[in-house]
Design an enzyme around this catalytic site. Structure first.
Site, PDB file in Angstrom:
ATOM      1  N   SER A 453      20.097   5.769 -58.312  1.00 15.88           N
ATOM      2  CA  SER A 453      19.568   6.361 -59.545  1.00 15.88           C
ATOM      3  C   SER A 453      18.192   6.928 -59.241  1.00 15.88           C
ATOM      4  O   SER A 453      17.521   6.511 -58.288  1.00 15.88           O
ATOM      5  CB  SER A 453      19.464   5.297 -60.643  1.00 15.88           C
ATOM      6  OG  SER A 453      18.717   5.772 -61.747  1.00 15.88           O
ATOM      7  N   TYR A 466      16.761  -2.931 -63.708  1.00 18.47           N
ATOM      8  CA  TYR A 466      17.649  -1.828 -63.327  1.00 18.47           C
ATOM      9  C   TYR A 466      17.050  -1.036 -62.159  1.00 18.47           C
ATOM     10  O   TYR A 466      17.736  -0.742 -61.172  1.00 18.47           O
ATOM     11  CB  TYR A 466      17.877  -0.915 -64.528  1.00 18.47           C
ATOM     12  CG  TYR A 466      18.809   0.247 -64.245  1.00 18.47           C
ATOM     13  CD1 TYR A 466      20.184   0.071 -64.231  1.00 18.47           C
ATOM     14  CD2 TYR A 466      18.313   1.519 -63.982  1.00 18.47           C
ATOM     15  CE1 TYR A 466      21.045   1.130 -63.977  1.00 18.47           C
ATOM     16  CE2 TYR A 466      19.139   2.585 -63.728  1.00 18.47           C
ATOM     17  CZ  TYR A 466      20.506   2.387 -63.717  1.00 18.47           C
ATOM     18  OH  TYR A 466      21.348   3.442 -63.456  1.00 18.47           O
TER      19      TYR A 466
END
Length: 583
Positions: A453, A466
């Site tokens: 990501s 995350y």
């Protein structure tokens, strides 16, 4: 090496050809022609895989293996005499039906002669060529670059000239024979294992020194003569499948530019492999030969997948985790459109089955659905064993499964940390270890794609767990890329930014009650919807990354911008990370 083969002898032009047959003679006949300095045993692994579907025929080219040599050797290996041999074999093994021809290296060079001369018309149903051009086409390719030179064409000519260094040596008198019967013949098996990654079994056979010495006359009898005066009518009168190993040390991919002029019914494939693909990639060759021969027999030659990169991925086995929707589904479908065989993995059985069905509809050679939780080590071990046993070793692994988690560090509980790390990091670790380990053991390369990501290099006070999981995936990918490079296995980290997928509706928001979490999920979904960056663009980036073996690929403008700033102005990103998100 050819267990269960039936052997016969066929006489042609004063030589006795040793012919081996496998499979049912009533089925379509596939004739495999070996190259230099090989004998028919180079095809043993491919032949065994084809024998269940076809009548498979292999023969030792004159002067090789157990076939006798012409006397004198000079002038005994011309393309005209090799064509006589092929017709003699074809008439003996399949007198009433045309045969499907497959050639590698010099087996392909001579097979191009077979499929382009008038006297074989009607005897060849199809031709699969690999690592061996037509000398006529090669001659015209050279002539075009000499008559109309450009910097690019001159570079291509010089590049192929450098790759063809061994051809010059084979034209020297006596020296090749002395080398092959002496030190080179003894060292050749080790060279194949070390340089070409050919498995260390009972190949090549003991006849190698004699085969190589005799085979030098293939070059001496044909190369100069045909390159100087190439035929103008060298057009293929049967459908042709061209398989090009992209890492071939002896032949440039550019050598086949414009081949459609000579083979109008052409199907192209590319393979990330070195020259000796009959030994290193027999599984892939058998799949492609089966697919092509079957299509031709059904009257549909050239029915291979037509999507972008179809020549690269057709027949490859691709496994995608988290493929029940979003980026995973889009990636599975992109590989399916390119003709790959796709294993769709998701913890939602219905979603996985739907993706597999869509994959078959858009062009997958085959597609299967598997239900697994990637965070469960034992479940992943069972999945890897099942895939290996039922479908084969994965060529491309896409570790995509992931979950979202937002909230400050002190609002994120240990249970929250464990859940996000189990899926986002340990799921990737399990996939790389179990499927990547099998790639290494196979020794034929492959590619691993890990979906990270933009959060991997863009810190945020709202995404500590995350972002940490995705940064770990990025570093894992970089470390694995370094470790696996010598195995021919590429590793890529894909780093998307804001992509319109369903992850926002299922993301967990730490430190808030259920009602507030649902409100934030809806708001995040609206934000991502307004951004409306489709997952199909991420899927396209995945395929491009595999084709070009890219290490890190940020996807979306904001991801590319964050990646750039993290490298040149990291302080700016740190200041931006302090901004409290509007959710």
């Amino acid at each position: 090496m050819l267990d269960g083969a039936r052997e016969r002898w066929v006489r042609s032009g004063g030589v006795e050809l040793c012919v081996a047959e496998l499979g049912d003679p009533l089925r379509p006949t596939v004739v495999l022609v070996h190259g230099y300095p090989d004998s028919k045993e180079v095809w043993s692994e491919v032949a065994a895989r084809l024998a269940d579907r076809f009548h498979v025929v292999l023969y030792d080219v004159r002067g090789h293996g157990r076939s006798t040599a012409p006397s004198p050797l000079r002038g005994g290996f011309t393309l005209e005499k090799l064509t006589d041999d092929f017709l003699a074999v074809a008439d003996a093994v399949s007198p009433d039906r045309p045969v499907h021809l497959v050639g590698h290296d010099w087996g392909s060079v001579q097979s191009w002669e077979f499929v382009t001369v008038e006297r074989t018309r009607g005897r060849i149903a199809s031709f699969t060529s690999m690592s061996g051009p037509s000398l006529d086409h090669f001659g015209h390719w050279i002539d075009k670059r000499l008559r109309r030179p450009t910097p690019r064409r001159v570079g291509q000519l010089l590049g192929q000239g450098a790759k063809s260094w061994y051809v010059y040596l084979l034209h020297t008198p006596v020296l090749p024979e002395l080398a092959w019967r002496g030190p080179l013949g003894k060292r050749w098996p080790g060279i194949l294992r070390r340089v070409e990654k050919v498995p260390g079994d009972d190949y090549p056979p003991s006849s190698l020194p004699t085969d190589a010495a005799h085979g030098a006359w293939l070059y001496r009898d044909n190369v100069r003569r045909r390159l100087r005066r190439p035929r103008e009518d060298a057009h293929a009168h049967a459908p042709v499948q061209l398989i090009t190993p992209l890492e071939d040390a002896f032949l440039s991919e550019r050598l086949y530019d414009g081949l459609e002029q000579w083979a109008p019914r052409l199907t192209r494939r590319t393979l990330p492999a070195k020259h000796w693909v009959p030994r290193t990639r027999p599984d892939r060759l058998a799949d492609w030969i089966t697919e092509f021969v079957t299509a031709v027999d059904r009257g549909r030659p050239g029915t291979a997948a037509s999507g972008r990169h179809a020549d690269r991925f057709t027949g490859q086995l691709v496994l995608v985790t988290g493929a029940g929707g979003g980026i995973g589904r889009a990636t599975a479908l992109a590989f399916a459109e390119a003709g790959a065989r796709v294993v769709v993995v998701d913890r939602d059985a219905g979603a996985a089955a739907h993706t597999a069905e869509l994959a078959r509809l858009v062009g997958a050679t085959a597609a299967w659905a598997e239900t697994t939780d990637v965070s469960d080590e034992q479940a992943m071990e069972k999945l890897a064993a099942r895939v290996d046993a039922e479908y084969g070793v994965v060529d491309v692994l896409v570790n995509n499964a992931g979950i979202g988690l937002s909230g400050s560090f002190f609002d994120t509980t240990p249970q929250d940390w464990k859940k996000v790390l189990d899926v986002n990091l340990w799921g990737v670790i399990h996939g790389c270890r179990l499927f990547g380990g099998r790639m290494v053991a196979r020794g034929q390369g492959g590619h691993i794609v890990n979906i990270a990501s933009a959060a991997a290099f863009q810190p945020s006070r709202a995404l500590p767990a995350y972002g940490t999981s995705k940064a770990a995936v990025l570093m894992l990918s970089e470390c694995l890329r370094a470790e696996l490079a010598e195995q021919g296995i590429g590793v890529t980290a894909i780093c998307p930014g804001l992509v319109n997928t369903g992850i926002t509706s299922t993301a967990h928001f730490a430190g808030v009650d259920a009602d507030e979490e649902k409100r934030r999920q809806r708001r995040a979904a609206r934000l991502y919807g307004l951004r409306n960056y489709p997952p199909e663009k991420v899927a396209a980036a995945v395929l491009e990354a595999v084709v070009h073996n890219r290490p890190v690929v940020p996807v979306t403008p904001e991801a590319r911008g964050a990646r750039f700033i993290s490298r040149v102005l990291p302080g700016a990103l740190r200041r931006l990370a302090r901004v409290k998100p509007p959710l």
